[in-house]
Design a protein around this motif. Structure first.
Motif, PDB file in Angstrom:
ATOM      1  N   LYS A  62     111.937  46.138  89.569  1.00  0.00           N
ATOM      2  CA  LYS A  62     111.630  47.628  89.279  1.00  0.00           C
ATOM      3  C   LYS A  62     110.813  47.612  88.282  1.00  0.00           C
ATOM      4  O   LYS A  62     110.946  47.944  86.875  1.00  0.00           O
ATOM      5  CB  LYS A  62     113.255  48.337  88.812  1.00  0.00           C
ATOM      6  N   LEU A  64     107.458  48.621  85.453  1.00  0.00           N
ATOM      7  CA  LEU A  64     107.366  49.639  84.608  1.00  0.00           C
ATOM      8  C   LEU A  64     106.519  51.087  85.225  1.00  0.00           C
ATOM      9  O   LEU A  64     107.049  52.192  84.922  1.00  0.00           O
ATOM     10  CB  LEU A  64     106.611  49.126  83.303  1.00  0.00           C
ATOM     11  N   LYS A  66     104.441  51.752  89.039  1.00  0.00           N
ATOM     12  CA  LYS A  66     103.945  51.512  90.486  1.00  0.00           C
ATOM     13  C   LYS A  66     102.839  50.629  90.635  1.00  0.00           C
ATOM     14  O   LYS A  66     101.953  51.228  89.986  1.00  0.00           O
ATOM     15  CB  LYS A  66     104.533  52.508  91.531  1.00  0.00           C
ATOM     16  N   ASP A  81     106.315  43.804  81.731  1.00  0.00           N
ATOM     17  CA  ASP A  81     107.657  43.045  82.238  1.00  0.00           C
ATOM     18  C   ASP A  81     107.531  41.723  81.996  1.00  0.00           C
ATOM     19  O   ASP A  81     108.918  41.114  81.870  1.00  0.00           O
ATOM     20  CB  ASP A  81     107.348  43.454  83.701  1.00  0.00           C
ATOM     21  N   GLU A 127     116.623  48.797  78.658  1.00  0.00           N
ATOM     22  CA  GLU A 127     115.603  49.071  79.406  1.00  0.00           C
ATOM     23  C   GLU A 127     115.786  48.883  80.773  1.00  0.00           C
ATOM     24  O   GLU A 127     115.682  49.581  81.726  1.00  0.00           O
ATOM     25  CB  GLU A 127     114.289  48.123  78.825  1.00  0.00           C
ATOM     26  N   ARG A 130     117.934  51.591  82.231  1.00  0.00           N
ATOM     27  CA  ARG A 130     117.211  52.994  82.434  1.00  0.00           C
ATOM     28  C   ARG A 130     116.374  52.689  83.841  1.00  0.00           C
ATOM     29  O   ARG A 130     116.420  53.676  84.553  1.00  0.00           O
ATOM     30  CB  ARG A 130     115.991  53.017  81.319  1.00  0.00           C
ATOM     31  N   ARG A 131     115.931  51.583  84.168  1.00  0.00           N
ATOM     32  CA  ARG A 131     115.169  51.425  85.271  1.00  0.00           C
ATOM     33  C   ARG A 131     116.134  51.493  86.565  1.00  0.00           C
ATOM     34  O   ARG A 131     115.799  51.844  87.502  1.00  0.00           O
ATOM     35  CB  ARG A 131     114.378  50.096  85.354  1.00  0.00           C
ATOM     36  N   SER A 132     117.488  50.586  86.382  1.00  0.00           N
ATOM     37  CA  SER A 132     118.003  50.367  87.559  1.00  0.00           C
ATOM     38  C   SER A 132     119.254  51.505  87.863  1.00  0.00           C
ATOM     39  O   SER A 132     119.650  51.909  88.908  1.00  0.00           O
ATOM     40  CB  SER A 132     118.903  49.123  87.612  1.00  0.00           C
TER      41      SER A 132
END
Length: 633
Positions: A62, A64, A66, A81, A127, A130-132
């Motif tokens: 995932k 930061l 795409k 990352d 963090e 937040r992403r997952s």
């Protein structure tokens, strides 16, 4: 560099990193199986290693930003990352090297490198959350951390001591009370293994077998695809660990069939969402929350599994009743079933063996981790029984990869929920919240249940179900205990109410997922799911006001509770839908709703009288309409 070349380079880098992530996921699954079999690593080592592995996988899978962005920007983001991954690995290495036998840190505090490692772990975890999982859970964790640090600046009614940053890191990182506490212990152990078990069921074709058997059993009856959806979701949802994943998996087949038969798109989406969400309360696996409950209560999982059977059956009976009434009102019939139950069983009976084995071993109180591993092995062995279900090494590795990737949000959410649980224990805010609930409720159990239900819906808008249950249980269970409810009953009520966010507007994630498949309005689908999932509200209430959770010496009370809960469901459904065997007029609908309220709040003797009245209404409804039919002829 041209735009096309930039996109090509970005895609190439993304593909390479996904291959690395796939390999890391497979190795993680192998590591988890090894640890489950040997218990070689102690908790202060295993839990940090597991979480570190999970965080790195999140940063790999995932990103930061795409790859569709410009290649230089994507490359810069990927460097971030990599930096987060490297920092996480360094911090974890430092944490597992920490000497817990040296008590000087209790007297003098943590040293600078220790504090830095702890701080990096917390930042990386938030963090990854937040992403997952989403920003809402990050905000909740941040609020609790802020409260722990600056609670002394708040008014006396809600104030706490106010801890230094070093004390916070020491408590949440260098102990088993915070990030590496009970929630992560469950996620890193038994939950991961059972998620892997579910992934193996999918790759071997067992998931499709359960869908086929559901259609063979119920497809030919009125509203067949919808009833098959409920049955299939009951079987698969218990194992998948996610109502949303179950909605997408079974819904991709059942929702188009329901629409073809005549259900409205929002009804089809709502049926699938309500059924899939119910899978989380269906034994033998019950998602992840039941294992957390066993850890929190100290009650063996086998006992939790046993007392969950009756309420779960009642929930699915409730959903099936609504589905049937819908089909009657729409004038729907069954579908042509190509394969009967005997034929489906003939081709896939071997897939029942792993579930029977898992259920038997759990009931015999074997270690859940070992049971899960035995289940994984049993799935792969049973798949060898038929040529059509045999899997290659590539498919086994695919299952290991998918299992690890499905576990990412669960482990991350549980680790972050550990922060909330840790702050509650460190500051004592749980007692203050209990007092607040009791004061706001006016001393009435029904109003406490209403407040907890509202809190569950609000929390569930941003948290996974397991995380919502963890957060709510540490805050709300003591309030229910103060009303005299046993610890298991209180936790079961909170566990059930924590499921409701998947089907309750305005944010009903399982219903929204179903709406996407059905091409329906998300909000209308959520309303339908809410109506179909009434059992999530009625049954916990009966847990509180009756003996629906089986206890020692309460068999008669338990039997009465089951009978009256079933009658309550029938009365409520008839009152809402305006139909039982035949359509109901308004007076009868009002009578049924009044009887439902009586069975909810009164004692056993009054409940039995109300149950008799419900039976009477059903008989009258049948006879009156039968007489009308005879007169018309």
């Amino acid at each position: 560099m041209s735009t096309t070349a930039t996109a090509r380079h970005g895609q190439k880098l993304a593909d390479m990193l996904m291959k690395i992530a796939a390999l890391a996921a497979i190795v993680l699954s192998a590591f988890q199986i090894w640890q489950g079999m040997t218990a070689e690593l102690a908790a202060p080592v295993f839990r940090p290693v597991h979480l570190s592995w999970i965080l790195v996988l999140v940063f790999l899978t995932k990103p930061l930003i795409k790859e569709s962005h410009s290649f230089p920007l994507y490359l810069a983001a990927r460097c971030v990352d990599f930096a987060l991954s490297a920092a996480t690995i360094w911090a974890t290495w430092h944490i597992i090297q920490f000497d817990y036998d040296d008590i000087s840190f209790l007297l003098d505090g943590l040293k600078g490198p220790d504090q830095l490692a702890g701080l990096i772990t917390i930042v990386a975890l938030l963090e990854a959350t937040r992403r997952s999982v989403g920003m809402v859970m990050v905000v909740i964790a941040a609020v609790f951390i802020t409260y722990a640090l600056f609670g002394d600046a708040l008014p006396s009614g809600i104030a706490s001591k106010g801890f230094e940053l070093e004390e916070l890191i020491r408590f949440h990182i260098f102990s088993t009370n915070g990030v590496y506490g009970a929630p992560l212990a469950i996620a890193a152990g038994v939950v991961f293994i059972f998620v892997l078990f579910g992934a193996f069921l999918q790759v071997t074709g067992a998931g499709q077998f359960f869908i086929d058997i559901a259609f063979a059993v119920a497809g030919k009856y009125r509203g067949g695809p919808a009833k098959a959806s409920v049955i299939a979701s009951a079987a698969l949802g218990s194992i998948s660990g996610s109502a949303i994943a179950n909605t997408v998996t079974t819904g991709s087949l059942t929702i188009p069939m329901m629409k073809k038969l005549g259900y409205k798109p929002e009804q089809a989406a709502g049926i699938e969402a309500a059924a899939s969400t119910g899978g989380q309360i269906m034994p033998p696996v019950m998602g992840a929350g039941a294992f957390v409950m066993a850890q929190f209560t100290g009650i063996p999982y086998s006992e939790i599994l046993l007392v969950s059977i009756a309420p779960a059956i009642l929930y699915f009976a409730c959903t099936l009743l609504y589905v049937h009434l819908m089909a009657c009102k729409l004038g729907l019939e069954g579908m042509d079933v190509k394969a009967g139950v005997r034929e489906v069983l003939k081709n896939g009976w071997h897939f029942l063996a792993p579930l029977i084995l898992v259920t038997a071993l759990l009931m015999m109180s074997y270690s859940p981790e070992l049971v899960g591993i035995a289940g994984c092995v049993a799935v792969l062995v049973s798949a060898l029984c038929r040529k059509s279900s045999r899997v290659s090494l590539r498919q086994v590795l695919e299952g290991m990869k998918e299992g690890a990737l499905m576990a990412l949000p669960i482990s991350v959410a549980c680790a972050t929920a550990g922060i909330v649980v840790g702050v509650v224990g460190q500051t004592g805010i749980g007692l203050q919240f209990t007092q607040f609930l009791l004061a706001l409720s006016g001393g009435h159990l029904w109003s406490v249940l209403l407040l907890i239900g509202l809190a569950a819906v609000v929390l569930g808008m941003g948290l996974p179900v397991t995380a919502a249950y963890i957060v709510l249980s540490v805050m709300a269970v003591p309030a229910l205990n103060d009303f005299g409810l046993p610890i298991l009953t209180a936790h079961m009520i909170v566990f059930w109410l924590s499921q409701t966010s998947n089907v309750t507007p305005p944010i009903a994630l399982a219903a929204f997922a179903g709406a996407g498949i059905a091409n329906a309005s998300p909000m209308r689908s959520a309303v339908q799911a809410f109506k179909l999932a009434q059992g999530f509200f009625l049954i916990p209430a009966m847990m509180a006001f009756s003996g629906l959770i089986l206890g020692d010496g309460e068999t008669l009370h338990f039997v009465i509770a089951i009978a009256t809960t079933a009658a309550l469901i029938i009365a409520f459904a008839g009152g809402i839908e305006g139909r039982l065997i035949h359509p109901l007029n308004k007076p009868f609908r009002l009578v049924l709703l009044a009887l439902a309220l009586i069975m909810l709040f009164m004692d056993d003797s009054v409940r039995l009288a109300a149950l008799t009245a419900v039976i009477g209404v059903v008989i009258i409804n049948s006879k009156v309409n039968q007489q009308k039919t005879e007169m018309s002829h």
